[in-house]
Design an enzyme around this catalytic site. Structure first.
Site, PDB file in Angstrom:
ATOM      1  N   ASP A   1     -13.350  13.050  29.701  1.00 12.93           N
ATOM      2  CA  ASP A   1     -14.256  12.942  30.848  1.00 12.93           C
ATOM      3  C   ASP A   1     -13.425  12.847  32.123  1.00 12.93           C
ATOM      4  O   ASP A   1     -12.302  12.339  32.092  1.00 12.93           O
ATOM      5  CB  ASP A   1     -15.147  11.695  30.718  1.00 12.93           C
ATOM      6  CG  ASP A   1     -16.441  11.830  31.488  1.00 12.93           C
ATOM      7  OD1 ASP A   1     -17.512  11.901  30.853  1.00 12.93           O
ATOM      8  OD2 ASP A   1     -16.393  11.881  32.735  1.00 12.93           O
TER       9      ASP A   1
ATOM     10  N   LYS B   1     -15.058   5.270  33.423  1.00 10.94           N
ATOM     11  CA  LYS B   1     -15.809   5.367  32.174  1.00 10.94           C
ATOM     12  C   LYS B   1     -14.842   5.466  30.985  1.00 10.94           C
ATOM     13  O   LYS B   1     -15.017   4.808  29.959  1.00 10.94           O
ATOM     14  CB  LYS B   1     -16.668   6.624  32.241  1.00 10.94           C
ATOM     15  CG  LYS B   1     -17.922   6.584  31.433  1.00 10.94           C
ATOM     16  CD  LYS B   1     -18.542   7.937  31.627  1.00 10.94           C
ATOM     17  CE  LYS B   1     -19.950   8.110  31.492  1.00 10.94           C
ATOM     18  NZ  LYS B   1     -20.341   9.514  31.551  1.00 10.94           N
TER      19      LYS B   1
ATOM     20  N   THR C   1     -27.648  21.186  26.986  1.00 12.46           N
ATOM     21  CA  THR C   1     -28.858  22.011  26.972  1.00 12.46           C
ATOM     22  C   THR C   1     -28.783  23.034  28.110  1.00 12.46           C
ATOM     23  O   THR C   1     -28.833  22.661  29.280  1.00 12.46           O
ATOM     24  CB  THR C   1     -30.104  21.118  27.118  1.00 12.46           C
ATOM     25  OG1 THR C   1     -30.096  20.192  26.044  1.00 12.46           O
ATOM     26  CG2 THR C   1     -31.390  21.932  27.091  1.00 12.46           C
TER      27      THR C   1
ATOM     28  N   GLU D   1     -28.478  19.760  20.602  1.00 12.01           N
ATOM     29  CA  GLU D   1     -28.551  18.385  20.090  1.00 12.01           C
ATOM     30  C   GLU D   1     -30.016  17.944  20.069  1.00 12.01           C
ATOM     31  O   GLU D   1     -30.752  18.220  20.994  1.00 12.01           O
ATOM     32  CB  GLU D   1     -27.739  17.481  21.043  1.00 12.01           C
ATOM     33  CG  GLU D   1     -27.709  16.033  20.662  1.00 12.01           C
ATOM     34  CD  GLU D   1     -27.230  15.818  19.246  1.00 12.01           C
ATOM     35  OE1 GLU D   1     -26.069  16.128  18.963  1.00 12.01           O
ATOM     36  OE2 GLU D   1     -28.030  15.353  18.414  1.00 12.01           O
ATOM     37  N   PHE D   2     -30.412  17.252  19.010  1.00 13.04           N
ATOM     38  CA  PHE D   2     -31.813  16.818  18.912  1.00 13.04           C
ATOM     39  C   PHE D   2     -31.954  15.297  18.844  1.00 13.04           C
ATOM     40  O   PHE D   2     -33.018  14.785  18.505  1.00 13.04           O
ATOM     41  CB  PHE D   2     -32.481  17.471  17.694  1.00 13.04           C
ATOM     42  CG  PHE D   2     -32.520  18.977  17.771  1.00 13.04           C
ATOM     43  CD1 PHE D   2     -33.450  19.618  18.576  1.00 13.04           C
ATOM     44  CD2 PHE D   2     -31.609  19.751  17.074  1.00 13.04           C
ATOM     45  CE1 PHE D   2     -33.484  21.008  18.678  1.00 13.04           C
ATOM     46  CE2 PHE D   2     -31.634  21.143  17.159  1.00 13.04           C
ATOM     47  CZ  PHE D   2     -32.570  21.774  17.964  1.00 13.04           C
TER      48      PHE D   2
ATOM     49  N   ASN E   1     -38.362  20.554  22.592  1.00 15.38           N
ATOM     50  CA  ASN E   1     -38.758  19.560  23.597  1.00 15.38           C
ATOM     51  C   ASN E   1     -40.070  19.936  24.270  1.00 15.38           C
ATOM     52  O   ASN E   1     -40.919  19.083  24.531  1.00 15.38           O
ATOM     53  CB  ASN E   1     -37.645  19.385  24.644  1.00 15.38           C
ATOM     54  CG  ASN E   1     -36.585  18.407  24.163  1.00 15.38           C
ATOM     55  OD1 ASN E   1     -36.684  17.862  23.059  1.00 15.38           O
ATOM     56  ND2 ASN E   1     -35.562  18.186  24.960  1.00 15.38           N
TER      57      ASN E   1
ATOM     58  N   CYS F   1     -34.945  14.041  29.324  1.00 13.99           N
ATOM     59  CA  CYS F   1     -34.987  15.347  28.651  1.00 13.99           C
ATOM     60  C   CYS F   1     -36.303  16.102  28.797  1.00 13.99           C
ATOM     61  O   CYS F   1     -36.314  17.230  29.289  1.00 13.99           O
ATOM     62  CB  CYS F   1     -34.668  15.151  27.171  1.00 13.99           C
ATOM     63  SG  CYS F   1     -33.100  14.320  26.953  1.00 13.99           S
TER      64      CYS F   1
ATOM     65  N   ARG G   1     -34.134   6.955  33.662  1.00  9.68           N
ATOM     66  CA  ARG G   1     -34.421   8.265  34.234  1.00  9.68           C
ATOM     67  C   ARG G   1     -35.865   8.663  33.900  1.00  9.68           C
ATOM     68  O   ARG G   1     -36.264   8.654  32.748  1.00  9.68           O
ATOM     69  CB  ARG G   1     -33.431   9.313  33.699  1.00  9.68           C
ATOM     70  CG  ARG G   1     -32.068   9.175  34.360  1.00  9.68           C
ATOM     71  CD  ARG G   1     -31.063  10.097  33.753  1.00  9.68           C
ATOM     72  NE  ARG G   1     -30.658   9.667  32.420  1.00  9.68           N
ATOM     73  CZ  ARG G   1     -29.795  10.337  31.651  1.00  9.68           C
ATOM     74  NH1 ARG G   1     -29.288  11.466  32.069  1.00  9.68           N
ATOM     75  NH2 ARG G   1     -29.453   9.877  30.460  1.00  9.68           N
TER      76      ARG G   1
HETATM   77  C1  UGA Z   1     -36.154  13.692  23.349  1.00  8.27           C
HETATM   78  C2  UGA Z   1     -36.391  14.375  21.997  1.00  8.27           C
HETATM   79  O1  UGA Z   1     -37.266  13.568  21.206  1.00  8.27           O
HETATM   80  C3  UGA Z   1     -35.062  14.584  21.252  1.00  8.27           C
HETATM   81  O2  UGA Z   1     -35.294  15.304  20.046  1.00  8.27           O
HETATM   82  C4  UGA Z   1     -34.118  15.396  22.153  1.00  8.27           C
HETATM   83  O3  UGA Z   1     -32.848  15.582  21.540  1.00  8.27           O
HETATM   84  C5  UGA Z   1     -33.929  14.650  23.459  1.00  8.27           C
HETATM   85  O4  UGA Z   1     -35.214  14.479  24.097  1.00  8.27           O
HETATM   86  C6  UGA Z   1     -33.001  15.474  24.322  1.00  8.27           C
HETATM   87  O5  UGA Z   1     -33.354  16.598  24.663  1.00  8.27           O
HETATM   88  O6  UGA Z   1     -31.863  15.041  24.557  1.00  8.27           O
HETATM   89  P1  UGA Z   1     -35.733  11.166  24.150  1.00  8.27           P
HETATM   90  O7  UGA Z   1     -36.005  11.689  25.526  1.00  8.27           O
HETATM   91  O8  UGA Z   1     -34.527  10.328  23.923  1.00  8.27           O
HETATM   92  O9  UGA Z   1     -35.631  12.395  23.098  1.00  8.27           O
HETATM   93  O10 UGA Z   1     -36.974  10.250  23.719  1.00  8.27           O
HETATM   94  P2  UGA Z   1     -38.366  10.404  22.966  1.00  8.27           P
HETATM   95  O11 UGA Z   1     -38.473   9.284  22.011  1.00  8.27           O
HETATM   96  O12 UGA Z   1     -38.604  11.747  22.441  1.00  8.27           O
HETATM   97  O13 UGA Z   1     -39.401  10.104  24.151  1.00  8.27           O
HETATM   98  C7  UGA Z   1     -39.532  10.944  25.286  1.00  8.27           C
HETATM   99  C8  UGA Z   1     -40.721  10.505  26.117  1.00  8.27           C
HETATM  100  O14 UGA Z   1     -41.943  10.838  25.469  1.00  8.27           O
HETATM  101  C9  UGA Z   1     -40.790   9.002  26.374  1.00  8.27           C
HETATM  102  O15 UGA Z   1     -41.236   8.792  27.685  1.00  8.27           O
HETATM  103  C10 UGA Z   1     -41.825   8.520  25.379  1.00  8.27           C
HETATM  104  O16 UGA Z   1     -42.456   7.332  25.748  1.00  8.27           O
HETATM  105  C11 UGA Z   1     -42.782   9.682  25.390  1.00  8.27           C
HETATM  106  N1  UGA Z   1     -43.608   9.798  24.171  1.00  8.27           N
HETATM  107  C12 UGA Z   1     -43.020  10.102  22.992  1.00  8.27           C
HETATM  108  C13 UGA Z   1     -44.992   9.640  24.279  1.00  8.27           C
HETATM  109  O17 UGA Z   1     -45.532   9.379  25.370  1.00  8.27           O
HETATM  110  N2  UGA Z   1     -45.738   9.790  23.152  1.00  8.27           N
HETATM  111  C14 UGA Z   1     -45.176  10.087  21.949  1.00  8.27           C
HETATM  112  O18 UGA Z   1     -45.936  10.217  20.976  1.00  8.27           O
HETATM  113  C15 UGA Z   1     -43.792  10.234  21.864  1.00  8.27           C
END
Ligand code: UGA
Length: 429
Positions: free
Chosen positions: A30, A35, A121, A149-150, A206, A258, A325
């Site tokens: 980095d 960091k 991404t 990445e997921f 996503n 994301c 964020r």
């Molecule tokens: C998301 C994806 O789930 C990952 O698979 C992906 O790798 C990641 O983005 C990325 O692109 O890096 P993340 O943003 O860490 O992961 O969190 P999530 O748990 O998916 O939640 C995202 C948002 O959706 C949150 O604000 C959460 O509260 C909301 N959410 C999620 C809902 O409002 N309802 C749901 O049923 C699920």
């Protein structure tokens, strides 16, 4: 294998630690010296369960190193993983400057036949410009592949160790063989695609999840007009195997680093290829304004927020992270302040971030416990489903006033709270 991961954000640090745990020698690279110094001490600059322990373990085994030196790390590695951030620019289009900075900095040190993996991404088409940028600075043979990445924040280590699938975007058999071997210990299905398909798969995953959430939020709003309960509706339709009910809860809209960014980018990409009538443009605009529509309803039911004491519980964008964020709190708190409310904010891990991200205002203070935050409150907003918040015995508190309770994630027993004297409001129930 010897691997360099460029970028020590969420994806970079977790990937570095996980690859090292498979017995490879890994450099986390980095440009941010501060960091890197922290990471060398196994201190993670953000909260992610299990990550610090994993870093410590791998560093003490001598397989994981952090550095700011491109030459030292790149010149001895056969795989370079680009995992730098790709934030949204102001027009919603993804900003690839960190990707190109990384590519230009590492290109002069590439060895013959190195595989450069794009994990950041990036939109389809980026690989071509990446190849051209490398060629401008290096004359060796190299390969470019895409491996989206997921992982989810808050469960990043487990998600990376045990992914649902690994997607490897390459048409080259030897590159596929090498990257498959690297991911073998994960024992997950490995899907080989072209580079463009891998990049579309990331955006599509996503965008689909964001659309699914927006859909159930809309059905929740409709439930409120006719006495139906969205939780019952989800259970009823979720038994249909084509639909399912996993990862599906209504709320104030999706946030985080994301979904909002990737949906906006896919909309911008659609427009760039003259696909103007995008479903996702609507998903994006509905989600952007959703929380305000909910707050307006709440405001009406309380005859305004002026001088109302409000506890906002959960400031991070989701549980188990201190990442704010696009957190709902970043919309909710400024709105309430604007309307004259007096706010006490609480979060199990994100208080320090909140102090930097949320506006400094005489009517906004932070507490170190839920008890303190809800003391004397006219309204409690349970914004994020942290375990500590959803297991707090609100129903056992003696409600001295008719206290309003907004359950933004439908996590609480409506009847129990109503019986305890709260004026309960959920989402779609
Ligand atoms: C998301 C994806 O789930 C990952 O698979 C992906 O790798 C990641 O983005 C990325 O692109 O890096 P993340 O943003 O860490 O992961 O969190 P999530 O748990 O998916 O939640 C995202 C948002 O959706 C949150 O604000 C959460 O509260 C909301 N959410 C999620 C809902 O409002 N309802 C749901 O049923 C699920």
């Amino acid at each position: 294998m010897k691997i360099t991961i460029v970028g020590t954000g969420f994806v970079g640090v977790v990937s570095a630690a996980v690859y090292a745990s498979f017995g490879h020698t890994v450099f986390g690279l980095d440009v941010d010296e501060k960091k890197v110094e922290m990471l060398k001490q196994a201190q993670v600059p953000f909260f992610e369960p299990g990550l610090s322990e994993l870093l410590q373990e791998q560093q003490s085994k001598g397989t994981l190193f952090f550095t700011t030196n491109y030459q030292e790390s790149i010149s001895q590695c056969e795989i370079i993983v680009i995992a730098v951030g790709t934030p949204s620019s102001s027009q919603g289009k993804v900003d690839l400057k960190y990707v190109y900075n990384a590519i230009e900095s590492m290109a002069p040190y590439l060895q013959e036949n190195t595989i450069v993996v794009l994990k950041s991404t990036v939109p389809p088409g980026t690989a071509d410009t990446v190849i051209a940028s490398i060629k401008a600075k290096s004359s060796v043979n190299f390969h470019v592949a895409s491996m989206p990445e997921f992982l989810k924040e808050g469960s990043a280590v487990t998600d990376t160790l045990h992914p649902d699938r690994v997607v490897i975007g390459t048409d080259d058999t030897s590159v596929f063989a090498k990257l498959s071997e690297l991911h073998q210990p994960m024992q997950a299905p490995i899907v080989q695609t072209s580079i463009a398909s891998a990049q579309m798969a990331k955006y599509a995953a996503n965008a689909y999840l964001a659309t699914r959430i927006t859909f159930i939020n809309e059905i929740a709003d409709l439930c409120e007009t006719n006495g139906a309960d969205i939780q019952e509706v989800i259970t009823a339709i979720g038994y249909d195997k084509r639909i399912g009910s996993h990862y599906w809860y209504p709320g104030v809209g999706y946030g985080g680093s994301c979904f909002p960014k990737d949906v906006k980018e896919l909309v911008a990409y659609s427009q760039s290829v003259n696909y103007m009538d995008s479903l996702l443009a609507r998903v994006n605009s509905i989600n952007d304004t959703r929380v305000y529509r909910i707050l307006e309803k709440l405001e009406k039911s309380m005859a305004g927020f002026q001088q109302k004491k409000i506890a906002v519980l959960g400031l991070a964008f989701k549980p188990n992270t201190d990442d704010m964020r696009e957190a709902p709190s970043t919309k909710v708190v400024p709105y309430l302040l604007e309307k004259g409310a007096i706010i006490k904010g609480y979060d199990p891990k994100a208080l320090e971030t909140a102090k930097q991200v949320l506006p400094q205002h005489e009517n906004l203070t932070y507490t170190s416990s839920i008890e303190e935050a809800i003391h004397d409150a006219d309204l409690i907003i349970a914004l994020i489903e942290w375990q500590e918040i959803i297991s707090y015995p609100f129903a056992n508190q003696v409600a001295t006033l008719p206290i309003h309770f907004f359950d933004a994630r439908n996590q609480f027993n409506k009847n129990a709270l109503q019986n305890a004297g709260y004026i309960y409001k959920g989402v779609g129930r």
